[in-house]
Design a protein around this motif. Structure first.
Motif, mmCIF file in Angstrom:
data_model
loop_
_atom_site.group_PDB
_atom_site.id
_atom_site.type_symbol
_atom_site.label_atom_id
_atom_site.label_comp_id
_atom_site.label_asym_id
_atom_site.label_seq_id
_atom_site.Cartn_x
_atom_site.Cartn_y
_atom_site.Cartn_z
ATOM 1 N N CYS A 59 50.619 66.761 -11.474
ATOM 2 C CA CYS A 59 50.378 67.341 -12.796
ATOM 3 C C CYS A 59 49.000 67.978 -12.855
ATOM 4 C CB CYS A 59 50.524 66.279 -13.890
ATOM 5 S SG CYS A 59 49.215 65.033 -13.917
ATOM 6 N N LEU A 240 54.991 65.970 -15.534
ATOM 7 C CA LEU A 240 54.765 64.719 -16.259
ATOM 8 C C LEU A 240 56.028 63.864 -16.332
ATOM 9 C CD1 LEU A 240 52.591 66.107 -19.210
ATOM 10 C CD2 LEU A 240 51.805 65.089 -17.060
ATOM 11 N N ALA A 278 48.259 69.612 -20.774
ATOM 12 C CA ALA A 278 49.024 70.406 -19.815
ATOM 13 C C ALA A 278 49.350 71.791 -20.364
ATOM 14 C CB ALA A 278 50.314 69.674 -19.442
#
Length: 375
Positions: A59, A240, A278
């Motif tokens: 990630c 994720l 993110a």
């Protein structure tokens, strides 16, 4: 001893009788084989997993830092409304916050839809070779599932529209589709939406949309069609998967109904923080996309060299025709420390699905596949 056995049998029978019929008919969803499980079974240490369409880069570093920062608040409940993440989603995708539902992964969104809009008196329409969860959530609420035959391994939108009945409440579509990677174009979707009754909720599952974002712009359809819900996830391109966070975009009216069923703390604090970070890391997303495009080309070239065909894909995986029992090929690859996915359960018994990994992982898979197939 006999009396104890009789009691156990009676309890088992009562449990089956008490369960909803839709639940007793469900075959549990089979997840990708975990690396640790294969290590225990075969005593292997050097294993690669290309089975669950995970991001080989992990990630975003920003997401990792956000999770680290959240540690100090681990003793407190998460924000049940997910305000900060919803605000970021709203800015990113140009929607209003009342249009957003947060889910414990996009699977949670699909289940919320079924529980909110479907009962045993209704039907749900989905395609052959489509994501198994569509049928599972339909069965769970006791509804009738209508599976429409695929066209070229993908959605036949014309046939799906014709399959809608007066008792149909939901249509599930995946674009791109899992496990085939097939996709449909905007013009096809426009024709489909015009053909479907406004009383039917169309769920557009876009778990893989980030890999080829220019292929289809679904967001522009939200204002045109009040019966459209778009489902997305942070498990794939955003990396994720273990945190389980997804979201839905729909009208405020549909969203309000979903939130009446949604558990108040269905997304944990680490997931909320990581997903929020993110969304802001466009560099990581671009890196993910570039690696995926290169990996797709690598696998396609490797299959060509092996004389194998595949289903063209707009996702982060490739379904390959192995010309024999895919389950056996899967088992043979396990012995070489390579985990892929057999997809016989999706009606494709002579295919395997392989997630795109790093260049090194892709090459190891191709070498193992050549060995297994004797090529």
């Amino acid at each position: 001893m006999l009396n104890q056995d009789a009691n156990n049998n009676t309890q088992a029978s009562l449990s089956l009788q008490a369960a909803n019929q839709g639940i007793t008919n469900i075959a549990p969803y089979q997840t990708g084989k975990p690396i640790d499980e294969l290590k225990r079974e075969l005593g292997l240490d050097d294993i690669i997993k290309l089975a669950s369409n995970e991001n080989p880069l992990g990630c975003s570093p920003l997401a990792k830092q956000a999770m680290q920062d959240e540690l100090s608040e681990v003793g407190r409940y998460p924000d049940g409304s997910g305000y900060t993440l919803k605000a970021t989603i709203a800015r990113t995708f140009n929607v209003e916050m009342p249009q957003i539902t947060l889910g414990n992964g996009s699977n949670d969104i699909l289940e919320l839809v079924a529980r909110t809009f479907v009962s045993a008196d209704h039907s749900v329409v989905y395609s052959q070779h489509a994501f198994a969860i569509y049928a599972l959530v339909t069965q769970a609420v006791g509804a009738t599932g209508i599976e429409v035959p695929a066209k070229d391994f993908g959605h036949d939108l014309v046939a799906i529209a014709k399959a809608v009945r007066t008792d149909t409440r939901v249509v599930f579509l995946a674009n791109p589709n899992n496990p085939t990677g097939t996709w449909f174009e905007e013009a096809e979707f426009t024709t489909f939406m015009q053909a479907v009754p406004k009383s039917v909720l169309v769920v557009l599952d876009e778990a893989y949309v980030e890999y080829f974002p220019d292929n289809f712009d679904s967001l522009k359809f939200l204002k045109q069609y009040p019966n459209l819900l778009i489902s997305r996830t942070f498990s794939k391109a955003y990396g994720l998967a273990s945190l389980r966070v997804g979201f839905a975009l729909a009208t405020a009216e549909v969203t309000d109904l979903l939130n009446r069923v949604r558990q108040p703390f269905n997304v944990n604090s680490f997931a909320l923080a990581a997903a929020n970070a993110a969304l802001g890391d466009t560099d990581f997303l671009a890196q993910t996309r570039a690696l995926n495009h290169a990996g797709m080309a690598q696998l396609e070239a490797g299959c060509t060299a092996l004389g194998l065909t595949w289903i063209p894909s707009r996702a982060n995986f490739l379904s390959i025709h192995v010309e024999r029992n895919g389950a056996q090929v899967f088992q043979d690859l396990l012995k070489l420390g390579v985990i892929v996915r057999p997809i016989g359960g999706y009606g494709l018994p002579d295919y395997i699905r392989v997630s795109i990994g790093t260049a090194e992982e892709n090459q190891r898979f191709l070498q193992a596949l050549a060995q297994v197939l004797g090529r």
